[in-house]
Enzyme design. Structure first.
Site, PDB file in Angstrom:
ATOM      1  N   GLU A   9     -16.306 -29.710  31.551  1.00 53.15           N
ATOM      2  CA  GLU A   9     -17.436 -30.370  32.742  1.00 53.15           C
ATOM      3  C   GLU A   9     -18.068 -31.491  31.900  1.00 53.15           C
ATOM      4  OE1 GLU A   9     -19.850 -28.073  35.354  1.00 53.15           O
ATOM      5  OE2 GLU A   9     -18.493 -26.232  34.852  1.00 53.15           O
ATOM      6  N   ASP A  95     -17.083 -24.301  33.284  1.00 63.00           N
ATOM      7  CA  ASP A  95     -18.305 -23.255  32.975  1.00 63.00           C
ATOM      8  C   ASP A  95     -17.598 -21.831  33.826  1.00 63.00           C
ATOM      9  OD1 ASP A  95     -19.494 -24.879  31.725  1.00 63.00           O
ATOM     10  OD2 ASP A  95     -21.244 -25.185  33.185  1.00 63.00           O
ATOM     11  N   ASP A  97     -19.048 -19.810  35.975  1.00 67.28           N
ATOM     12  CA  ASP A  97     -19.783 -19.433  36.891  1.00 67.28           C
ATOM     13  C   ASP A  97     -19.091 -19.763  38.384  1.00 67.28           C
ATOM     14  OD1 ASP A  97     -20.392 -22.202  37.229  1.00 67.28           O
ATOM     15  OD2 ASP A  97     -22.648 -21.787  37.002  1.00 67.28           O
ATOM     16  N   GLU A  99     -19.584 -22.226  40.394  1.00 65.71           N
ATOM     17  CA  GLU A  99     -19.563 -23.469  40.509  1.00 65.71           C
ATOM     18  C   GLU A  99     -18.395 -24.112  39.556  1.00 65.71           C
ATOM     19  OE1 GLU A  99     -21.041 -26.824  42.818  1.00 65.71           O
ATOM     20  OE2 GLU A  99     -21.502 -24.503  42.818  1.00 65.71           O
ATOM     21  N   TYR A 323     -23.833 -19.265  27.188  1.00 63.73           N
ATOM     22  CA  TYR A 323     -23.867 -19.928  28.534  1.00 63.73           C
ATOM     23  C   TYR A 323     -25.261 -19.483  29.275  1.00 63.73           C
ATOM     24  CZ  TYR A 323     -22.519 -21.784  32.968  1.00 63.73           C
ATOM     25  OH  TYR A 323     -22.464 -22.199  34.354  1.00 63.73           O
ATOM     26  N   ARG A 325     -26.505 -19.856  32.324  1.00 60.59           N
ATOM     27  CA  ARG A 325     -26.575 -19.433  33.734  1.00 60.59           C
ATOM     28  C   ARG A 325     -25.972 -18.166  33.663  1.00 60.59           C
ATOM     29  NH1 ARG A 325     -24.935 -24.800  35.154  1.00 60.59           N
ATOM     30  NH2 ARG A 325     -26.727 -26.076  35.781  1.00 60.59           N
ATOM     31  N   HIS A 370     -21.189 -12.803  32.048  1.00 62.81           N
ATOM     32  CA  HIS A 370     -20.883 -11.480  31.243  1.00 62.81           C
ATOM     33  C   HIS A 370     -21.824 -10.903  30.320  1.00 62.81           C
ATOM     34  CE1 HIS A 370     -17.009 -12.090  33.210  1.00 62.81           C
ATOM     35  NE2 HIS A 370     -16.843 -13.185  32.610  1.00 62.81           N
TER      36      HIS A 370
END
Length: 886
Positions: A9, A95, A97, A99, A323, A325, A370
């Site tokens: 991204e 990513d 998630d 999104e 990560y 988020r 996770h």
């Protein structure tokens, strides 16, 4: 040789990952989403009709969305397709998630690869993390994609149906949103509680006691009055928000009684009535998840939600943390071993918990990420080892994450808590008791590394002394032992209103109520601030009167949409879609068209059955005594009727709703809106000169007769003047502007001194030069003016060009130096060719070379902004040719 294309991204992420992969891999960035739902006006003509045209979502046919590649991403998509042509394999490494999963799916749909495709998720951007991801590729998780798509479609339906109602009845440009609107209601509800709050006064006594015998003889400690005649003395927690005592079993000490008790105890004898000691144990906090990281960054680093996430994202993309988020506090086996090893190495083996600590989320739907937010790698880098690489907020956040992670695997803090009670009788025979507590930490455990901060309690101010003494060591005392008392003093207290939310407190509230997801917390708070529904004052969120009007309209006409339980259930529905337990189309159908049976009414019917909405009632908030507050096009104001005439006064932007009392409103009318202060008559015209307040500040003006022609002379007050003290002489001086300074001997142009929007300045023809002070408008001479014009022009209201605020190395594309400069609209990054404003959430101090390069690359990817075409010159009308004869 194989050639593998990896799409991530972020440009920063692509550079970091590219450094770990070999020559067989080409790593490129999609710079976020490449396609989205278009505005209906931008849809193709054949798509604008029917049920698809209103939302770019076909609500009549399974809520099928119509996606288009964003205009600014078309060139990027073409570049990605070219890169794909030479690849043997495609790795989608966005990513992890919802999104990111949706971005990967959109890339797959647009690029249509003919080579094998694998989905990777880099939980951490380290060599070992990348190797683990490459060893465990997977397919795109379509259930996660459907959950993200359902959320996007839901937000489009919600916004496009509800926002126009706000435009019609409150103000153009307003917006409503699924989580945004309930978050706004939380802020407004808290302000309403503050407006209704009534303070209660209560008293107690403090005294300094000294042990007269024993090992600690002569050592003093402070204790507070806690009981009178066996009843507990009331504290702030015992009063409701109306100032009424909630508990009849407690004793409310008044001012008079406090004085009487102090007098009655002046000659009393004191003895220890009891000494209690209890074991103390405290466990470490769990590793960070998104919400707890934002809250701790708010309390310890004074960062807003957006700023905190921006700093964390930079650390993740450069490989320093995992990560950012995540809603799971769990640590991997590698992380637990790394944390325990570092704790033992730095703080001793006794500081480590006897067995690994395992943390689990209290949210059963926590499954998108996770692992907790922790330092990256199988062996953590200590803060000392990264100090040369990180600075400012980045270093402070990394240090905080490292400490929290290591502390989570350390032993409990243990000790003992002692409470001593001192008894006495007053001269009037009342039995009183004072008490003091102290905690002794015998083994600090995790406290050696990290201590979690807490939101400030509304009752904390009531017991400052008790809070300060809590961790003090008390002298060794025995029951029945005599003690001496001095400094006996009555202390007054007042209950305080419920505290406003900080950004961290708001995110904690959203998490507790299960409103939104970790990935949306920062943006939810940020949009409330960006749209000026709330403002930030001393780290707290203060709602505007526009916010009050929005919430009132939604509560009255869309009650389910701002119902906390309903919104939480919507979030749970998205979670069920993500796990395959719920069908996406059926869920959207229920939201928009309504549930069968006794379920909530659908959005479509809510909008269609609105009926008449009284816009004036929605926007009017009674203050008292016939005075009301209203949001207006040019800002909020108060209004009232006086002798049949409407009178208004502007509400200052920094005046919070709970501070707008009747007395304050009357003051606003007096100083701003209605009443004018007469300064006297103009010596030449005879017209009355008045001073009054206006929307843009105080000013003076002349009052013209009704039949007079032309506009009255008007001038704003200088910064050094005030509405209460400005004199007629001051007014005449202001109204004499612009003042003629003289003529330029070379050009013959008249030079004038005048006041403008950007401050005082000189004007000669079309050439303007700023003055340093307002007084210069009345004192500057022709000689001084000519000297100012002889110097290089600096720009209106601004000093000479300043040196760069920060230098950030060389840009890899333009090969030019990257610097941060201060511009008219704020600080910006430039390499001399491309300029980009520093985004909200980033700071000059925390800006790194990598982040600056990423921002410049994103700006270039968007392409140049659309330039306005100059209006075409009108050509003289051509003479019409004579019509041909048939």
């Amino acid at each position: 040789m194989t050639h593998k294309l990896v799409i991530v991204e972020s440009p920063t992420k692509s550079r970091t990952i590219g450094g770990y992969l070999g020559a067989d891999y080409e790593v490129v960035s999609s710079v976020g989403h490449i396609r989205d739902l278009p505005q209906p006006s931008e849809m193709p003509a054949d798509k604008k009709t029917g049920s698809l045209g209103k939302f770019a979502v076909d609500v009549e046919n399974g809520f099928a969305p119509f996606y288009v590649v964003s205009p600014e991403k078309k060139k990027l998509v073409a570049d990605l397709k070219r890169a794909l042509k030479g690849a043997d394999e495609l790795y989608l490494a966005t990513d992890e998630d919802r999104e990111g999963e949706a971005i990967a799916w959109h890339l797959l749909e647009v690029l249509k690869p003919k080579v094998p495709v694998k989905r990777l998720a880099f939980h951490e951007i380290t060599r070992e993390g990348i190797e683990r991801a490459l060893a465990n590729p997977r397919d795109i998780d379509m259930e996660l994609v459907e959950a993200q798509e359902a959320r996007r479609v839901l937000d489009r339906l919600y916004g496009y149906e509800v926002s126009p109602v706000l435009w019609r009845k409150i103000q153009q440009g307003l917006s409503a949103g699924r989580v945004q609107s309930v978050a706004l209601r939380l802020v407004v509800d808290r302000e309403k509680e503050r407006m209704a709050f009534q303070s209660a006064e209560y008293w107690d006594l403090t005294a300094t006691f000294t042990a007269s015998e024993g090992a600690d003889a002569g050592k003093g400690f402070t204790a507070r009055l806690t009981t009178v005649d066996g009843k507990r003395v009331a504290t702030g927690k015992d009063f409701d928000d109306r100032g009424v005592l909630k508990n009849a079993k407690v004793h409310h000490v008044t001012a008079g009684e406090a004085g009487a008790l102090a007098s009655g105890l002046a000659h009393s004898s004191y003895s220890v009535s009891s000494v209690e000691s209890k074991p103390y144990k405290r466990r470490p906090a769990a590793p960070f998840i998104t919400s707890s990281l934002i809250q701790e960054a708010s309390r310890k680093m004074r960062l807003g939600a957006r700023q905190a996430m921006g700093v964390a994202q930079g650390l993740y993309q450069r490989g320093y943390i995992t990560y950012m988020r995540s809603d799971s506090p769990a640590l991997s086996g590698e992380a637990i071993r790394a944390a325990r090893a570092q704790a033992a190495e730095l703080y001793g083996s006794d500081s480590v918990a006897s067995s690994p600590r395992v943390y689990a989320s209290q949210d059963t739907n926590a499954q998108e990420a996770h692992e907790a937010i922790r330092p990256a790698g199988d062996k953590f880098r200590t803060p000392a080892s990264v100090r040369g690489e990180l600075s400012g907020d980045e270093f402070r956040m990394y240090e905080m994450i490292w400490k929290r992670t290591v502390a989570s695997q350390m032993a409990d803090a243990v000790g003992s808590t002692s409470t001593v009670r001192i008894g006495a009788k007053t001269a009037a025979g009342h039995a009183v008791e004072f008490s003091a507590s102290g905690t002794i930490i015998t083994s600090p455990g995790f406290l050696a590394a990290y201590e979690e901060s807490k939101e400030r309690s509304r009752y904390e101010d009531d017991n400052k002394e008790a809070t300060q003494d809590k961790d003090k060591r008390l002298p060794q005392l025995a029951e029945g032992q005599k003690v001496e008392a001095e400094d006996l003093e009555p202390i007054t207290h007042a209950t305080t209103p419920p505290p406003r939310f900080t950004q961290g407190g708001m995110i904690q509230e959203l998490e507790d109520r299960k409103l939104g997801r970790p990935s949306t917390y920062a943006s939810t708070v940020d949009v409330l601030v960006a749209r000026e529904y709330v403002r930030i004052d001393k780290q707290t969120l203060v709602p505007t009167w526009i916010a009050f009007a929005i919430v009132r309209l939604l509560e009255q006409h869309f009650p389910t949409l701002v119902d906390y339980a309903f919104t939480a259930e919507m979030e749970a529905g998205l979670d069920r879609i993500a796990t395959g337990e719920r069908d996406q189309r059926a869920w959207l159908h229920e939201f928009y068209f309504g549930a069968d049976g006794d379920g909530p009414e659908g959005l479509k019917n809510l909008v269609e059955s609105l009926g008449d909405i009284d816009a004036k009632a929605i926007n009017t908030f009674e203050i008292g005594e016939g005075i009301a507050a209203r949001p207006g096009r040019y800002g909020p104001y108060v209004e009232r009727m006086v002798d049949g005439e409407r009178q208004t006064a502007s509400i200052p932007d920094d005046l919070a709703p709970d501070e707008l009392t009747v007395a304050k409103a009357l003051e606003l009318f007096e100083n701003q809106g209605g009443d004018e202060r007469s300064l006297g008559k103009h010596p030449e015209s005879g017209h009355e000169i008045v001073a009054k307040g206006g929307r843009y500040g105080p000013y003076v003006t002349e009052v013209l007769p009704e039949d007079a022609k032309g506009k009255p002379a008007t001038a704003s007050l200088l910064k050094s003047m005030s509405l209460e003290t400005v004199s007629l002489e001051d007014a005449l001086k202001l109204m004499s502007l612009p003042r003629e300074v003289g003529k330029d001997p070379e050009s013959g142009d008249v030079i004038t001194a005048q006041n403008g929007r950007y401050g005082p300045y000189l004007k000669k023809g079309t050439d303007s030069r700023s003055l340093e002070t307002e007084d210069q408008m009345f004192t500057v001479t022709l000689e001084e003016a000519l000297k100012i014009y002889s110097e290089p022009k600096r720009g209106r209201g601004r000093p000479a060009a300043k040196p760069p605020l920060k230098e950030l190395g060389e840009d890899p594309v333009s090969k030019k130096a990257i610097v941060i400069k201060e511009g008219r609209f704020g600080e910006y990054i430039t390499d001399g060719e491309t300029n980009v404003t520093i985004p909200r959430g980033d700071t000059v101090e925390g800006m790194t070379s990598e982040r600056a390069i990423e921002l410049l690359q994103e700006k270039r990817a968007k392409g140049p902004g659309k330039k306005k075409r100059a209006p075409a010159k009108k050509k003289p009308a051509a003479k019409k040719a004579a019509p041909k004869k048939k």
